[in-house]
Design an enzyme around this catalytic site. Structure first.
Site, PDB file in Angstrom:
ATOM      1  N   ARG A   1       0.856  -1.203   0.000  1.00  0.00           N
ATOM      2  CA  ARG A   1       0.000   0.000   0.000  1.00  0.00           C
ATOM      3  C   ARG A   1       0.889   1.248   0.000  1.00  0.00           C
ATOM      4  NH1 ARG A   1      -3.264  -0.435   5.038  1.00  0.00           N
ATOM      5  NH2 ARG A   1      -1.561  -1.757   5.702  1.00  0.00           N
TER       6      ARG A   1
ATOM      7  N   LYS B   1       9.959 -17.585   8.691  1.00  0.00           N
ATOM      8  CA  LYS B   1      10.077 -18.962   9.216  1.00  0.00           C
ATOM      9  C   LYS B   1       9.389 -19.979   8.318  1.00  0.00           C
ATOM     10  CE  LYS B   1       6.366 -17.392  11.804  1.00  0.00           C
ATOM     11  NZ  LYS B   1       6.399 -16.073  12.282  1.00  0.00           N
TER      12      LYS B   1
ATOM     13  N   GLU C   1      18.130 -14.896  11.661  1.00  0.00           N
ATOM     14  CA  GLU C   1      17.972 -14.943  13.127  1.00  0.00           C
ATOM     15  C   GLU C   1      16.537 -14.598  13.540  1.00  0.00           C
ATOM     16  OE1 GLU C   1      20.653 -15.578  15.674  1.00  0.00           O
ATOM     17  OE2 GLU C   1      18.664 -16.012  16.432  1.00  0.00           O
TER      18      GLU C   1
ATOM     19  N   ASP D   1       3.039 -22.350  13.401  1.00  0.00           N
ATOM     20  CA  ASP D   1       4.125 -21.392  13.602  1.00  0.00           C
ATOM     21  C   ASP D   1       5.275 -22.057  14.382  1.00  0.00           C
ATOM     22  OD1 ASP D   1       4.953 -18.331  13.882  1.00  0.00           O
ATOM     23  OD2 ASP D   1       5.139 -19.218  15.872  1.00  0.00           O
TER      24      ASP D   1
ATOM     25  N   LYS E   1       9.298 -23.220  13.263  1.00  0.00           N
ATOM     26  CA  LYS E   1      10.486 -22.859  14.052  1.00  0.00           C
ATOM     27  C   LYS E   1      11.224 -24.122  14.496  1.00  0.00           C
ATOM     28  CE  LYS E   1       8.241 -18.586  15.545  1.00  0.00           C
ATOM     29  NZ  LYS E   1       7.291 -18.014  16.507  1.00  0.00           N
TER      30      LYS E   1
HETATM   31  N1  HSE Z   1       2.770 -15.353  16.197  1.00  0.00           N
HETATM   32  C1  HSE Z   1       4.052 -15.657  16.752  1.00  0.00           C
HETATM   33  C2  HSE Z   1       3.926 -15.790  18.248  1.00  0.00           C
HETATM   34  C3  HSE Z   1       5.088 -14.604  16.500  1.00  0.00           C
HETATM   35  O1  HSE Z   1       2.860 -15.617  18.825  1.00  0.00           O
HETATM   36  O2  HSE Z   1       4.924 -16.102  18.874  1.00  0.00           O
HETATM   37  C4  HSE Z   1       5.718 -14.714  15.179  1.00  0.00           C
HETATM   38  O3  HSE Z   1       6.374 -15.920  15.004  1.00  0.00           O
END
Ligand code: HSE
Length: 430
Positions: A49, A107, A131, A203, A207
């Protein structure tokens, strides 16, 4: 000695993280220049945007054409903070092809395509640093990739998602149910409108894949990570955990098998003793416990998300990559030489806490115990409470494989005297 030609940096994405990266690049410009050995210049900012007012950013630098930006050919470093798979993947590989190194916070992309991105970086003699992709400001990638490169990491056990830790902490401290705690996390801006990626463990699984790959010098992809979310955790589970002197956390667990011949990576809710340092990680904080042969136990703790903490990690990478660039070198690339097989969840060995609703009559306990014995699962403790001919039976096992436990539970469900399996929770960190 300070070089006068600045390092040109392009920013892909200018949201919560990108805008903080741009702000710190400006406000800390002199320090960054002194630390790198050359000034850094923001050469372009790709956004979706363009009309949005972005304080501190020259509107002349803003473009919606990210592809043209990474193809300029005069960039030193591209910072990718867009997230998601595409167009981030193509933009990163295009940046390498056109001479830039890349700093990414992505990630999902690294967990899915890390090997191909590392290969592209190597082919073009460029750096790929990330990182910020795992646990925000907490230094983890570089400690695992560099500081612990001479050691043998056996286990990485961590809380790598702040949203779910906030929710579970709320449930623990207030007795709230999952939905009530999620609503509060949403109201406070921790949980997104669609919380699926966090609460279903996607998520954290991304990781875990990244951490396992680096820790074990082995390619571990998102699909290799066993994933269970935390939406089924109940207030009753917390009550059971308390009775055992435990709390419940959504854990990412990456382990080398005892014989060293394979590794596993998993994300699921688990009971953890209150005496374990991870039990005292409150709110939206993250913490990762690393166990290595020579170092013993290390713990990394801090804010795992948010614009400023994530920007801190991005800026650290920017300085490292800038220094490499000036030195005409690159930092460590992918290290996957060990190429250990990633075993399925069935081979994971841990302890279990199982709550059963059973008929309270002679022989039921013996029947239940027989099923555990038949599957080679040794019982540690049994606790029974009940009235009016019905009882709740809580069984805590010694270490057993997930496959053996799964077979046990399947057989228990077939017993007439077992009315239901109320919950199954792994017990970790002992
Ligand atoms: N949504 C993730 C968390 C942060 O709550 O830790 C980004 O990885």
């Amino acid at each position: 000695m300070m070089r006068t030609r600045p390092l040109k940096v392009a920013l892909l994405g200018c949201g919560v993280v990108g805008s903080e990266v741009a702000r710190i690049m400006t406000t800390h410009a002199d320090d960054l220049a002194a630390r790198i050995g050359a000034p850094v210049e923001l050469a372009g900012v790709a956004v979706r945007r363009p009309d949005k007012v972005r304080e501190g950013i020259d509107p002349a630098l803003v473009t919606t054409d990210a592809t043209a930006l990474v193809k300029r050919g005069d960039l030193d470093i591209v910072v990718e903070v867009i997230g998601g798979i595409e167009p981030a993947r193509t933009l990163i590989t295009t940046a390498f092809e056109h001479g830039a190194s890349v700093v990414s916070a992505n990630k999902a992309l690294l967990a899915q395509d890390g090997a191909a991105l590392h290969a592209a970086a190597e082919e073009h003699g460029k750096d790929l640093y990330y990182e910020a992709a795992v646990a925000g400001a907490i230094p983890l990638i570089r400690p695992l990739r560099e500081s612990l490169a001479g050691d043998k990491v056996n286990r990485v056990l961590g809380i790598v998602n702040g949203t779910t830790n906030f929710i579970l902490d709320k449930m623990d401290s207030t007795g709230a149910g999952y939905q009530e705690a999620l609503d509060e996390a949403t109201a406070l801006g921790y949980a997104e409108a669609d919380p699926t990626a966090d609460v279903e463990g996607f998520d954290a699984a991304a990781k875990a894949a990244i951490l396992a790959g680096i820790a074990f010098h082995t390619r571990v992809r998102l699909d290799d990570v066993h994933r269970e979310g935390m939406t089924e955790v109940t207030a009753a589970d917390f009550a059971s955990a308390k009775e055992m002197g435990c709390t419940i956390k959504l854990l990412a667990i990456c382990e080398r098998a005892e014989d060293g011949a394979s590794v596993t990576a998993r994300v699921h809710p688990a009971m953890i003793p209150l005496s374990h340092p991870l039990a005292s990680v409150r709110g939206a904080y993250n913490a990762v416990f690393v166990e290595s042969d020579a170092s013993g136990q290390l713990m990394f703790y801090g804010p795992g998300a948010g614009g400023s903490p994530t920007a801190s990690a991005v800026l650290g990478d920017l300085v490292a990559v800038g220094r490499n660039r000036l030195g005409g070198t690159t930092g460590p690339g992918e290290s996957a030489y060990a190429a250990l097989p990633v075993s399925p969840m069935g081979e994971v060995v841990t302890r279990y806490h199982i709550s059963l609703d059973v008929a309270d009559k002679p022989g039921v306990l013996a029947q239940v115990a027989t099923v555990f014995a038949e599957h080679g699962v040794s019982i540690d403790t049994v606790r029974q409470s009940g009235k009016d001919g019905e009882a709740s039976l809580v069984v805590v096992t010694h270490r057993a494989s997930d496959a053996a436990l799964g077979g046990t539970v399947e057989a228990l469900r077939k017993l007439d005297t077992v009315r239901g399996v109320a919950s199954i929770m792994r017990v970790e960190g002992e």
